[in-house]
Design an enzyme around this catalytic site. Structure first.
Site, mmCIF file in Angstrom:
data_model
loop_
_atom_site.group_PDB
_atom_site.id
_atom_site.type_symbol
_atom_site.label_atom_id
_atom_site.label_comp_id
_atom_site.label_asym_id
_atom_site.label_seq_id
_atom_site.Cartn_x
_atom_site.Cartn_y
_atom_site.Cartn_z
ATOM 1 N N LYS A 23 54.954 73.591 2.714
ATOM 2 C CA LYS A 23 55.606 72.562 2.494
ATOM 3 C C LYS A 23 56.523 73.125 0.912
ATOM 4 O O LYS A 23 57.847 73.319 0.640
ATOM 5 C CB LYS A 23 55.598 71.386 2.297
ATOM 6 N N ARG A 80 47.481 65.416 13.109
ATOM 7 C CA ARG A 80 46.937 65.395 11.943
ATOM 8 C C ARG A 80 46.692 63.688 11.776
ATOM 9 O O ARG A 80 45.615 63.712 12.490
ATOM 10 C CB ARG A 80 46.873 66.066 11.193
ATOM 11 N N ASP A 111 54.756 72.716 9.747
ATOM 12 C CA ASP A 111 53.945 71.708 9.020
ATOM 13 C C ASP A 111 54.415 70.554 10.125
ATOM 14 O O ASP A 111 54.111 69.068 9.871
ATOM 15 C CB ASP A 111 53.997 71.869 7.969
ATOM 16 N N HIS A 135 52.464 67.302 -6.494
ATOM 17 C CA HIS A 135 52.326 67.276 -5.067
ATOM 18 C C HIS A 135 50.545 66.146 -4.731
ATOM 19 O O HIS A 135 49.440 66.871 -6.020
ATOM 20 C CB HIS A 135 51.939 68.380 -3.672
ATOM 21 N N SER A 170 48.472 72.792 4.397
ATOM 22 C CA SER A 170 50.245 71.659 4.450
ATOM 23 C C SER A 170 50.548 71.732 3.324
ATOM 24 O O SER A 170 52.043 71.605 3.501
ATOM 25 C CB SER A 170 49.022 70.777 5.245
#
Length: 436
Positions: A187, A168, A161, A82, A183
């Site tokens: 996930k 957001r 989320d 990520h 977040s």
């Protein structure tokens, strides 16, 4: 319990209990708490922050708001990566095929553009027919067949989320370490992975402008992942200038194909290989990071990584002929060169402004409901430290509508600092490694 009281509590620097976090998260997910109240709470959190206890409660509430994937019927280790996001950050589309071609499974559940950054899903949807909205059963089948799957959050995966993420983006509550950590980790932990490599950006084009803040976020995410029994490492990487030469969805997909074909910009190749190496190492595919880097290079050179990406595209309904015919992807109708106003050396850029300029042209969202123009893009011709002559192109804007072209052009011009001498020191692409 009332949402208005919890908004006031956080506004006044109070600490939430686990039950209060659960109430807010589940109430908003079910539609019982409206957008305007959740937006107010998010802004209070952005200003006042979350402590470790509140962060743990929020991460778990978001994680268990839906299903945690069971991938036990797929053999081998499951690994993901990520990135906290930046301009031109497209490595997911390069890494996933490399890692899958190397024998690991990559169950990648990604997001859309957030703030000034592009989203992996938006890039994938520039590929004709590519379906990012698979059911979990379809997702498992794709993973079983080709070792990677690239989808968005389903109704089952961290639905809290998904709703909060979109809110957001539209309420300027993105750049908060606690909200970012909750977040990302909710996930990613819902994917059923064994290991996670984090690419935490720092610099003018990152959400965390200061390296110390990036390190804090990285340490928080590594700690959260390890607490949940996962192998996690974070690389702090530079985002003071765009990654690669292209920003904009279809343009970035083409650049990913170039890297998977053994070409492409040097910085994008370097970072992709380094992240791949760590994924192979944490996934126990190789005994060292160096061995992982060599394996990644060999999978690109042999064509196996590119073929694995094509296989995934076909399984998810996409037209893989664009690999040989890039014109099948959305293309902008017009282009304009942004010229340098002086001669000298590029000493710095305000990279975030490039992302804002791209969003202004239609490549991003101002409201949750906005649609993306996948064809628009920015092509960067100069990097920090490069010599530039007056009147030489700095950036080529690829656009469809001229309505906000002048605004985007002004943002780009103002983003460059040009000096008489080259910078004495160039910052490394990879700054630090956390949790190795």
């Amino acid at each position: 319990m009332r949402a208005v009281d919890l908004i006031r509590k956080k506004r006044d620097s109070g600490e939430h209990s686990r039950e209060e976090i659960d109430f807010l998260t589940s109430g908003y997910t079910r539609g019982e708490i409206p957008d305007y109240q959740m937006a107010a709470w998010l802004m209070a959190v952005w200003i006042r922050g979350l402590n470790r206890s509140e962060l743990a409660s929020l991460t778990e509430a978001m994680l268990y708001s839906g299903e945690v994937l069971d991938l036990s019927r797929i053999p081998g280790k499951k690994v993901d990566k990520h990135s906290t996001g930046g301009v031109g950050d497209k490595t997911s589309l390069i890494l996933a095929p490399i890692i899958a071609a190397g024998g690991l499974t990559v169950p990648m559940i990604s997001g859309r553009g957030l703030g000034h950054t592009g989203g992996t899903l938006d890039k994938l949807e520039s590929i004709p027919g590519f379906n990012v909205n698979l059911s979990l059963e379809e997702f498992r089948n794709v993973l079983h067949d080709c070792g990677l799957g690239l989808i968005g959050q389903t109704a089952e995966i961290a639905p809290a989320d998904k709703k909060i993420y979109a809110l957001r983006d539209a309420t300027s509550t993105v750049e908060n370490i606690g909200l970012i950590c909750a977040s990302i980790m909710s996930k990613k932990l819902a994917e059923g992975i064994d290991a996670l490599v984090l690419d935490v950006k720092t610099g003018s084009g990152a959400f965390m402008k200061c390296e110390e803040d990036s390190v804090r976020l990285a340490e928080l995410m590594v700690e959260t992942g390890k607490r949940m029994g996962k192998k996690v490492v974070a690389l702090i990487t530079d985002m003071n200038q765009p990654l690669g030469r292209m920003a904009g969805h279809s343009n970035e997909v083409i650049e990913c194909i170039e890297v998977l074909s053994g070409r492409g910009p040097a910085d994008l190749r370097e970072l992709s290989l380094e992240l791949s190496a760590w994924m192979f190492f944490l996934g126990e595919r190789t005994k060292s990071v160096d061995e992982g880097r060599v394996l990644a290079q060999s999978l690109i050179a042999s064509g196996h990584a590119l073929e694995r990406f094509r296989h995934c595209i076909r399984l998810q309904g996409g037209d893989d002929h664009f690999v040989e015919k890039p014109q099948l992807l959305p293309r902008a109708r017009s282009h304009l060169d942004v010229l340098s106003s002086a001669s000298g050396f590029i000493s710095a850029t305000n990279c975030e402004q490039f992302g804002i300029a791209l969003a202004t042209l239609g490549g991003g969202r101002e409201k949750k409901e906005d649609t993306i123009d996948h064809a628009v893009g920015l092509e960067f011709h100069k990097r920090i430290g490069d010599r530039v002559e007056k009147g030489e192109p700095l950036v080529t804007i690829h656009y469809n509508s001229g309505a906000k072209l002048a605004e985007a052009q002004s943002l780009i011009v103002a983003s460059y600092e040009i000096g008489e001498v080259a910078p004495s020191e160039r910052l490394p692409l990879i700054r630090r490694i956390i949790g190795a």
